[in-house]
Design a protein around this motif. Structure first.
Motif, PDB file in Angstrom:
ATOM      1  N   TRP A 106       0.806  -1.222   0.000  1.00 31.27           N
ATOM      2  CA  TRP A 106       0.000   0.000   0.000  1.00 31.27           C
ATOM      3  C   TRP A 106       0.843   1.278   0.000  1.00 31.27           C
ATOM      4  N   GLU A 107       2.149   1.097   0.014  1.00 29.57           N
ATOM      5  CA  GLU A 107       3.082   2.233  -0.006  1.00 29.57           C
ATOM      6  C   GLU A 107       2.716   3.267   1.042  1.00 29.57           C
ATOM      7  N   ALA A 108       2.639   2.818   2.288  1.00 29.37           N
ATOM      8  CA  ALA A 108       2.279   3.731   3.379  1.00 29.37           C
ATOM      9  C   ALA A 108       2.811   3.184   4.690  1.00 29.37           C
ATOM     10  N   ARG A 109       2.977   4.057   5.666  1.00 30.62           N
ATOM     11  CA  ARG A 109       3.324   3.626   7.018  1.00 30.62           C
ATOM     12  C   ARG A 109       2.033   3.175   7.697  1.00 30.62           C
ATOM     13  N   LEU A 110       2.066   1.984   8.301  1.00 30.30           N
ATOM     14  CA  LEU A 110       0.861   1.466   8.949  1.00 30.30           C
ATOM     15  C   LEU A 110       1.096   1.321  10.448  1.00 30.30           C
ATOM     16  N   SER A 111       0.002   1.391  11.201  1.00 32.20           N
ATOM     17  CA  SER A 111       0.101   1.233  12.650  1.00 32.20           C
ATOM     18  C   SER A 111       0.333  -0.231  13.007  1.00 32.20           C
ATOM     19  N   GLU A 112       1.129  -0.460  14.038  1.00 34.16           N
ATOM     20  CA  GLU A 112       1.384  -1.845  14.465  1.00 34.16           C
ATOM     21  C   GLU A 112       0.417  -2.284  15.557  1.00 34.16           C
ATOM     22  N   LYS A 114      -8.529   0.243   3.695  1.00 34.85           N
ATOM     23  CA  LYS A 114      -7.236   0.714   3.188  1.00 34.85           C
ATOM     24  C   LYS A 114      -7.077   2.210   3.490  1.00 34.85           C
ATOM     25  N   PHE A 115      -8.160   2.946   3.318  1.00 35.84           N
ATOM     26  CA  PHE A 115      -8.117   4.380   3.628  1.00 35.84           C
ATOM     27  C   PHE A 115      -7.850   4.609   5.124  1.00 35.84           C
ATOM     28  N   ILE A 116      -8.580   3.872   5.983  1.00 33.82           N
ATOM     29  CA  ILE A 116      -8.389   4.064   7.427  1.00 33.82           C
ATOM     30  C   ILE A 116      -6.968   3.659   7.832  1.00 33.82           C
ATOM     31  N   ARG A 117      -6.478   2.544   7.282  1.00 29.16           N
ATOM     32  CA  ARG A 117      -5.162   2.037   7.688  1.00 29.16           C
ATOM     33  C   ARG A 117      -4.014   2.819   7.059  1.00 29.16           C
ATOM     34  N   ALA A 118      -4.101   3.001   5.739  1.00 33.97           N
ATOM     35  CA  ALA A 118      -2.982   3.630   5.037  1.00 33.97           C
ATOM     36  C   ALA A 118      -3.152   5.147   4.925  1.00 33.97           C
TER      37      ALA A 118
END
Lengths: 538, 349
Positions: free
Chosen positions: A226-232, B332-336
């Motif tokens: 998703w090319e993004a930083r995600l929460s762990e 995907k919007f909420i997470r990314a």
């Protein structure tokens, strides 16, 4: 679903709808199938015509009872005791599948120990079901090669819902009723795409395809995809969000097509919590009870103006197709999400819904083999379907369980969170009826449906009604510790003594004003199926 | 599954499943035999007599729908004698039929009309007394026009065999025979409309779609039901951008059967209450705004809350009513896009 995921490693209906008609035994527990899953019920009726036996366990004399060979009328909230005593008989009479237990499961001895005390007599004492019927149920269920269990919210919407599910899994495993056709553990899903929402990762602990967010490899995989930083961190469930909003920690909620101000337990509590938010965004087709509280309302389109897919209760992915153009300025949900996301700096560019669908297959292997062209027909494709030449999977666990061995989980009976007493002597159970759906936003706007079932009612047994001098159709007040609603009494032999039933479709007398916010500690499901109420002439 | 056997139909040798009836074997091998009372999902009935065929070795024609195939059987689906019998049957059915195809909803989608056309029946040797029934429907779903009933019994059988209800029966005898509930009043109906879907004429139809458009005017779109989790396939009949009727095909997961919500619960699609414009609360009241304003407001507000309190101060509730694609995009919007795992839906409610 958390319960099944724990014991098997996968949470979904293990078998499929067409297989139902070849079951030898159907054990229907906590499911008003004829009214709530009418087409599944037709398959069950077919099975009975082919010679299958059916056991129905339900505190109410639901329409399916008419077709049953045996009806067990347990008191609301006593399912664990009922199932444990059935298992007690199965173990005592040596009706277990030793080879299956040895090959495919672990911790069976724990369960044997836990059910030791649950004699049919003790079962009768707790559940109200006569001991001989418990014995008969055990013999019917365990005495045939292919027995399937079918359940819905009557099992799960309890403060010990996960334990109920563990019990069901124990029963199926000890009799070897998994990993083959026309048997299994089958939670019937209540909403058109509730299976799909869960599959797609709209749950706080899982990415799409049940991939846990707190496992490093998954986290890295999705950050890359998703090319993004995600929460762990595992996120909050819906009920936890409401509590957090109440405390003032959660500041904004974006709700797409949900109506918690009607469907949550203790809705006054939910409304108050939503009122404390800095921002409540509701995206829906109607100005629902929840939308009325919103700061911003975004008009979405109905299913008839959408392209995409739904996944039904037997993991079947099927095509949804646009038939009419939407009203006014309404836009489909995907368009709205993409717009907001883009404005917030996270661009989501897709060439239509098929493009999104294909991306899902790249992040969830069980979806990889499904494509729009494969789900053109009226039978769809059932996941897991890992490759283009894979036919899909009608029943799960053919070669064993995803977690390796199926885990037996010892469970003891616990009382519901709220039990009846002098002041609140009735056990209230809630649910749906045939002619309406969920919070009624759609069906109550359909004239003939609203005409045939226009108003709220409380089902009460004739004996209980006459003690209260309540007549059929007269107004009563039903109160719990959380609130009071006024509605008509419907005198009926469906509920047992001391049990009343209210459908939750009607906002004028919303059943969830009364229900308890107590939740299951594992899956956070609220206890809609039992709370204590009193009934008074209105 | 029975063994495969060889039979001959109209001179052609075919290999078929030995457990079939002659009708099933003929249809699966591509031969047409007319029927009014047959449906593959119901038990063989033999009521309408239209499926009469000649079988070598049997002196008189037999009904194909109730005759099992046997090895070496030689079947003739059509000859002068059989066609004369069939023509007479249709003529008798039409002799007390209202014949008001000009105003009937089923025109263009009616088995009886097709048969009358095929046999070129305009005159009728049997004109005479007509059955007259009063329209006394109190239910909001099903329109009955019993003068158009051909007594094929499909409605009675589907109600009993498939739905497990048995709300109706064929009562009375001879010319007075008719389909009705016990004592013509105690209707114990679930309003699934299975009977409506099987009726071969205009005798049973839906009140909601009466007069809304005929077969030739509708576009049919296949989709999936928006209610419970069964995943029934719906065929939406669309005319002038409006869903005027819902039906379902037999070759689906639901075998063409539906419940009252699926079959009759579609009016909300064009409800006047549908939201038509974005709304923003201004001075305590929700007021109509443009999409630009609404989207800008939402994204800026979410942005500033994320800035001030962190992404975990935001939560999203997705929908079990929406598609897989929409649910995927939402989480995907909420997470990314937002940066939190606070995303859930109403699976538990």
């Amino acid at each position: 679903m958390a319960g099944l995921a724990t014991v098997f490693g996968s949470g979904a209906m293990s078998n499929s709808m067409p297989e139902i008609e070849d079951n030898d035994v159907l054990f229907v527990i906590g499911s008003n199938t004829k009214e709530n899953h009418p087409i599944v019920a037709l398959r069950m009726i077919k099975a009975i015509q082919k010679g299958a036996k059916m056991i129905v366990a339900d505190p109410r004399k639901v329409p399916m009872v008419k077709f049953a060979h045996l009806w067990l009328q347990q008191r609301p909230g006593t399912d664990v005791a009922l199932l444990n005593s059935i298992m007690h008989v199965i173990v005592k009479e040596d009706l277990i599948d030793k080879e299956f237990i040895k090959e495919h499961t672990e911790d069976f001895e724990e369960v044997v120990k836990a059910i030791e005390d649950y004699t049919p007599e003790k079962g009768e004492e707790i559940t109200g079901v006569p001991a001989e019927k418990i014995v008969e149920a055990a013999r019917i269920y365990a005495g045939s090669p292919n027995a399937g269990i079918f359940y819905t919210m009557g099992i799960t919407q309890h403060s010990h819902g996960t334990e109920n599910v563990f019990s069901i899994a124990n029963l199926a495993m000890m009799t070897g009723n998994l990993g083959k056709a026309s048997a299994g553990v089958n939670p019937l899903r209540g909403q058109n795409n509730v299976q799909g929402s869960t599959d797609m990762g709209c749950i706080p602990n899982n990415y799409p395809g049940y991939q846990k967010v707190d496992i490093k490899e998954n986290h890295e995989k999705f950050e890359k995809a998703w090319e993004a930083r995600l929460s762990e961190n595992i996120g909050m469930t819906a009920t936890e969000m409401i509590d957090s909003a109440m405390k003032g920690d959660l500041k904004a909620v974006y709700i797409m097509g949900e109506n918690p101000a009607m469907s949550d337990p203790d809705i006054e509590h939910t409304k108050k919590a939503l009122g404390k938010l800095d921002l409540l965004v509701v995206q829906d087709i109607f100005l629902t009870e929840t939308a009325e509280l919103a700061d911003v309302v975004l008009p979405a389109t109905t299913f008839a103006s959408k392209d995409g897919t739904f996944t039904n209760t037997d993991r079947r992915v099927q095509r949804v197709r646009k038939a009419v153009t939407p009203a006014g300025e309404a836009r489909d949900d995907a368009w709205i999400i993409k717009q907001i996301s883009g404005l917030m700096g996270y661009e989501m560019k897709y060439d239509g819904s098929e493009d999104v669908f294909n991306e899902i297959g790249t992040v969830w292997p069980a979806f990889a083999g499904i494509s729009y062209s494969r789900v053109e027909s009226g039978m769809g494709v059932q996941w897991p379907c890992p490759s283009k030449d894979h036919p899909g999977t009608p029943f799960l666990f053919a070669g064993g369980f995803p977690r390796g061995k199926g885990r037996f989980t010892a469970v003891s009976y616990r009382e519901p969170a709220e039990i009846t007493d002098k002041e609140y002597p009735f056990a209230l159970t809630t649910g749906r009826e045939l002619f309406h759906y969920h919070t009624g936003t759609m069906t109550r706007r359909v004239k003939p449906l609203d005409e045939i079932s226009p108003e709220a009612y409380v089902e009460i047994r004739p004996e209980d009604a006459s003690e209260l001098s309540v007549e059929n159709g007269s107004l009563v007040n039903v109160s719990s510790r959380r609130g009071t609603i006024k509605l008509k009494a419907r005198i009926s032999d469906r509920p047992g003594r001391g049990v009343v039933f209210i459908p939750f479709h009607f906002k004028e007398a919303a059943a969830n004003v009364l229900t308890n916010t107590a939740t299951d500690p594992i899956c956070k499901i609220p206890e809609f199926k039992v709370c204590a109420v009193k009934v008074e002439k209105g | 599954m029975a063994d495969r056997i060889n039979i001959t139909i109209d001179g052609e040798k075919v290999n078929v499943d030995g457990g079939l009836t002659v009708l099933q074997a003929a249809r699966r091998s591509g031969f047409h035999i007319p029927t009014l009372c047959d449906d593959d999902r119901l038990k063989p009935y033999g009521g309408c007599r239209l499926c009469l065929v000649s079988i070598e070795g049997i002196p008189r024609p037999v009904t194909a729908c109730t005759t099992p195939v046997t090895d070496g059987m030689v079947v003739e689906t059509s000859n002068d004698h059989i066609e004369r019998l069939r023509r007479t049957i249709v003529e008798l059915l039409l002799s007390d039929h209202p014949n008001d195809c000009m105003t009937c909803d089923r025109a263009g989608d009616c088995t009886l009309q097709e048969l009358a056309y095929f046999y070129g029946l305009r005159d009728n040797r049997f004109w005479g007394e007509r059955r007259r029934y009063e329209d006394d429907d109190l239910n909001p779903f099903i329109k009955r026009d019993m003068e158009k009933c051909v007594l094929c019994g499909k409605c009675v059988r589907v109600c009993r065999e498939v739905q497990g209800v048995g709300a109706i029966e064929i009562s009375y005898r001879g010319f007075g025979a008719k389909v009705c509930p016990p004592y013509e009043r105690d209707l114990n109906c679930e309003f699934c409309g299975q009977c409506v879907s099987l009726c071969p004429t205009g005798a049973l139809s839906g009140k909601q779609w009466s007069g809304k458009g005929r077969e030739k005017d509708v576009k049919k779109i296949k989709t999936v039901c928006p209610y419970c989790g069964c995943g029934c396939n719906l065929t939406l009949h669309v005319s002038r951008n409006e869903v005027i009727r819902v039906s379902s095909e037999p070759d689906t997961i639901n075998e063409g059967w539906l419940c009252p919500k699926g079959r009759f619960g579609y009016e909300f699609i064009k409800s006047p209450d549908l939201l038509k414009s974005p709304l923003i609360r201004k001075n305590g009241k929700l007021e109509e705004v443009t999409w630009d304003e609404a989207l800008k407001f939402v994204s800026e507000k979410l942005g500033s809350i994320k800035e001030k309190y962190g992404p975990d101060a935001i939560g999203g509730l997705s929908s079990a009513r929406c598609t897989n694609e929409e649910n995927y995009l939402f989480q995907k919007f909420i997470r990314a896009g937002i940066g939190t795992n606070n995303v859930d839906h109403c699976a538990r409610l």
